[in-house]
Design an enzyme around this catalytic site. Structure first.
Site: not given
Length: 200
Positions: A123, A132
């Site tokens: 979250h 990446h």
């Protein structure tokens, strides 16, 4: 749609595009030796018209270089049907989310990012463009990752950490402290072994 990059990453991207209902016209790749990947032809020149495309290249700097060429591209965002993505996630254009990845509530992911197989982004994380996150890497809640940074396979980042721009976090590293821009970090706990800003 088209895929720019006809190597291994491009194969995975093609299968995600297929699973998402896209019709793939061809790959685009600068390597003249490549003629076909999977069942798709490989072009060696940019088509002379607007096209839908995903840059299917794992290297963050190369993806940014292609974007900066200002080609007539309309960038596609791809998410595998077996990824778990909160409805409150924001994904930038040109980003790809691979199978088994989990992205939880209130995450913001920039443009042309890769959330790779079985990666976990918890979250309130914020990922800038060209990031990446490698397979099986995990970001705790409220982590911030700067532009172009690569989080290696199986790395773990505890909650609340800030990682700078264009960093490399080694495979399996455990990150418990903030990381400045342009650093390479390895080990458990993570240790900076290379840095432009710190002159290591």
């Amino acid at each position: 749609m088209y895929l720019y990059g006809a190597s291994g990453h491009g194969k995975v991207a093609a299968e995600i595009a297929e699973a998402s209902g896209y019709v793939i016209e061809a790959y685009i790749d600068e390597n003249p030796m490549k003629e076909k990947v999977l069942s798709y032809p490989v072009l060696h020149e940019i088509p002379p018209h607007d096209i839908e495309i995903l840059i299917s290249i794992g290297n963050n700097r190369i993806r940014k270089r292609i974007v900066n060429q200002d080609y007539p591209f309309n960038y596609v965002t791809l998410t595998h049907p077996r990824a778990i993505i909160s409805k409150r996630v924001k994904l930038g254009e040109g980003t790809i989310v691979m199978p088994g990845a989990t992205i939880n509530a209130s995450v913001r992911i920039g443009k042309h990012c890769i959330i790779n197989t079985n990666a976990s982004v918890d979250h309130d994380c914020i990922l800038d463009d060209f990031v990446h996150i490698s397979p099986n890497a995990a970001l705790g809640g409220n982590v911030q990752v700067g532009e172009g940074t690569h989080i290696g396979i199986g790395a773990s980042v505890i909650q609340g950490i800030t990682i700078g721009k264009w960093c490399t976090i080694g495979a399996g590293a455990i990150i418990i402290n903030d990381v400045p821009d342009e650093c390479t970090v390895v080990g458990n706990p993570g240790k900076v072994i290379k840095s432009k800003s710190l002159k290591i």
